[in-house]
Design a protein around this motif. Structure first.
Motif, PDB file in Angstrom:
ATOM      1  N   LEU A 114       5.831 -55.748  17.697  1.00  0.00           N
ATOM      2  CA  LEU A 114       6.804 -56.840  17.714  1.00  0.00           C
ATOM      3  C   LEU A 114       7.329 -57.118  16.301  1.00  0.00           C
ATOM      4  O   LEU A 114       8.538 -57.267  16.097  1.00  0.00           O
ATOM      5  CB  LEU A 114       6.184 -58.099  18.319  1.00  0.00           C
ATOM      6  CG  LEU A 114       7.122 -59.242  18.630  1.00  0.00           C
ATOM      7  CD1 LEU A 114       8.195 -58.814  19.628  1.00  0.00           C
ATOM      8  CD2 LEU A 114       6.342 -60.428  19.183  1.00  0.00           C
ATOM      9  N   LEU A 115       6.420 -57.143  15.321  1.00  0.00           N
ATOM     10  CA  LEU A 115       6.847 -57.324  13.931  1.00  0.00           C
ATOM     11  C   LEU A 115       7.726 -56.150  13.493  1.00  0.00           C
ATOM     12  O   LEU A 115       8.749 -56.339  12.831  1.00  0.00           O
ATOM     13  CB  LEU A 115       5.628 -57.454  13.010  1.00  0.00           C
ATOM     14  CG  LEU A 115       5.929 -57.565  11.519  1.00  0.00           C
ATOM     15  CD1 LEU A 115       6.791 -58.780  11.216  1.00  0.00           C
ATOM     16  CD2 LEU A 115       4.630 -57.604  10.717  1.00  0.00           C
ATOM     17  N   ALA A 116       7.348 -54.944  13.884  1.00  0.00           N
ATOM     18  CA  ALA A 116       8.151 -53.763  13.554  1.00  0.00           C
ATOM     19  C   ALA A 116       9.542 -53.864  14.175  1.00  0.00           C
ATOM     20  O   ALA A 116      10.532 -53.496  13.531  1.00  0.00           O
ATOM     21  CB  ALA A 116       7.449 -52.490  14.030  1.00  0.00           C
ATOM     22  N   ALA A 117       9.638 -54.361  15.399  1.00  0.00           N
ATOM     23  CA  ALA A 117      10.946 -54.514  16.056  1.00  0.00           C
ATOM     24  C   ALA A 117      11.835 -55.473  15.267  1.00  0.00           C
ATOM     25  O   ALA A 117      13.033 -55.211  15.082  1.00  0.00           O
ATOM     26  CB  ALA A 117      10.757 -55.001  17.493  1.00  0.00           C
ATOM     27  N   VAL A 118      11.246 -56.556  14.764  1.00  0.00           N
ATOM     28  CA  VAL A 118      12.019 -57.525  13.966  1.00  0.00           C
ATOM     29  C   VAL A 118      12.453 -56.892  12.643  1.00  0.00           C
ATOM     30  O   VAL A 118      13.619 -56.997  12.246  1.00  0.00           O
ATOM     31  CB  VAL A 118      11.192 -58.812  13.728  1.00  0.00           C
ATOM     32  CG1 VAL A 118      11.887 -59.730  12.737  1.00  0.00           C
ATOM     33  CG2 VAL A 118      10.942 -59.528  15.052  1.00  0.00           C
ATOM     34  N   VAL A 119      11.521 -56.209  11.971  1.00  0.00           N
ATOM     35  CA  VAL A 119      11.843 -55.570  10.692  1.00  0.00           C
ATOM     36  C   VAL A 119      12.908 -54.495  10.882  1.00  0.00           C
ATOM     37  O   VAL A 119      13.861 -54.396  10.097  1.00  0.00           O
ATOM     38  CB  VAL A 119      10.567 -54.989  10.035  1.00  0.00           C
ATOM     39  CG1 VAL A 119      10.905 -54.091   8.863  1.00  0.00           C
ATOM     40  CG2 VAL A 119       9.640 -56.113   9.599  1.00  0.00           C
ATOM     41  N   ILE A 120      12.783 -53.686  11.923  1.00  0.00           N
ATOM     42  CA  ILE A 120      13.767 -52.635  12.205  1.00  0.00           C
ATOM     43  C   ILE A 120      15.144 -53.249  12.476  1.00  0.00           C
ATOM     44  O   ILE A 120      16.163 -52.753  12.000  1.00  0.00           O
ATOM     45  CB  ILE A 120      13.296 -51.746  13.368  1.00  0.00           C
ATOM     46  CG1 ILE A 120      12.109 -50.895  12.906  1.00  0.00           C
ATOM     47  CG2 ILE A 120      14.426 -50.878  13.913  1.00  0.00           C
ATOM     48  CD1 ILE A 120      11.343 -50.224  14.030  1.00  0.00           C
ATOM     49  N   ALA A 121      15.176 -54.348  13.225  1.00  0.00           N
ATOM     50  CA  ALA A 121      16.450 -55.027  13.493  1.00  0.00           C
ATOM     51  C   ALA A 121      17.072 -55.547  12.197  1.00  0.00           C
ATOM     52  O   ALA A 121      18.283 -55.407  11.981  1.00  0.00           O
ATOM     53  CB  ALA A 121      16.235 -56.167  14.484  1.00  0.00           C
ATOM     54  N   LEU A 122      16.256 -56.130  11.317  1.00  0.00           N
ATOM     55  CA  LEU A 122      16.766 -56.640  10.047  1.00  0.00           C
ATOM     56  C   LEU A 122      17.255 -55.509   9.143  1.00  0.00           C
ATOM     57  O   LEU A 122      18.313 -55.626   8.511  1.00  0.00           O
ATOM     58  CB  LEU A 122      15.687 -57.461   9.332  1.00  0.00           C
ATOM     59  CG  LEU A 122      15.333 -58.793   9.982  1.00  0.00           C
ATOM     60  CD1 LEU A 122      14.139 -59.433   9.283  1.00  0.00           C
ATOM     61  CD2 LEU A 122      16.517 -59.732   9.993  1.00  0.00           C
ATOM     62  N   LEU A 123      16.502 -54.412   9.078  1.00  0.00           N
ATOM     63  CA  LEU A 123      16.939 -53.271   8.276  1.00  0.00           C
ATOM     64  C   LEU A 123      18.220 -52.662   8.844  1.00  0.00           C
ATOM     65  O   LEU A 123      19.128 -52.296   8.090  1.00  0.00           O
ATOM     66  CB  LEU A 123      15.841 -52.213   8.212  1.00  0.00           C
ATOM     67  CG  LEU A 123      14.614 -52.553   7.367  1.00  0.00           C
ATOM     68  CD1 LEU A 123      13.516 -51.516   7.578  1.00  0.00           C
ATOM     69  CD2 LEU A 123      14.990 -52.666   5.901  1.00  0.00           C
ATOM     70  N   GLY A 124      18.314 -52.562  10.167  1.00  0.00           N
ATOM     71  CA  GLY A 124      19.525 -52.054  10.806  1.00  0.00           C
ATOM     72  C   GLY A 124      20.720 -52.948  10.521  1.00  0.00           C
ATOM     73  O   GLY A 124      21.826 -52.468  10.236  1.00  0.00           O
TER      74      GLY A 124
END
Length: 115
Positions: free
Chosen positions: A36-46
């Motif tokens: 879940l944290l990775a999904a948020v970080v990936i969304a922010l990086l994207g």
């Protein structure tokens, strides 16, 4: 998009990351909360890549550029997410698998003007 829709999108993204971690060698997340944290970080990086370089360069862009930028985002995300491990080959394979999964279970609603 409302808050419930956003939460559901991140939960679906986390489940996809967990599945990809199970399927792809060189890509792994420890548990659901890490995913879940990775999904948020990936969304922010994207979002950051899209803001800097435009929609064609974003991980959500189509084609080889979107594929490569998605792999780069996955690889960089491990630097911000404890419990996530990604090799270069794992990032490339995960980007491919996530792209295929996204065809069937989209984690982002596409606009009608995209073709």
């Amino acid at each position: 998009m409302n808050i419930i829709g956003t939460v559901v999108r991140f939960v679906v993204s986390a489940l996809v990351l967990m599945f990809v971690g199970f399927l792809v060698p060189g890509f792994g997340v420890v548990n659901f909360w890490t995913a879940l944290l990775a999904a948020v970080v990936i969304a922010l990086l994207g979002w950051a890549i899209e803001a800097l370089f435009g929609r064609r360069m974003s991980p959500y862009g189509r084609g080889i550029v979107g594929f490569i930028s998605g792999a780069v985002v996955l690889y960089i995300a491990q630097m911000f997410v404890p419990g996530m491990r990604v090799t270069v080959l794992g990032a490339l394979l995960a980007s491919l698998v996530i792209g295929i999964i996204d065809l069937f279970v989209p984690t982002e609603f596409r606009r009608k003007d995209e073709a």
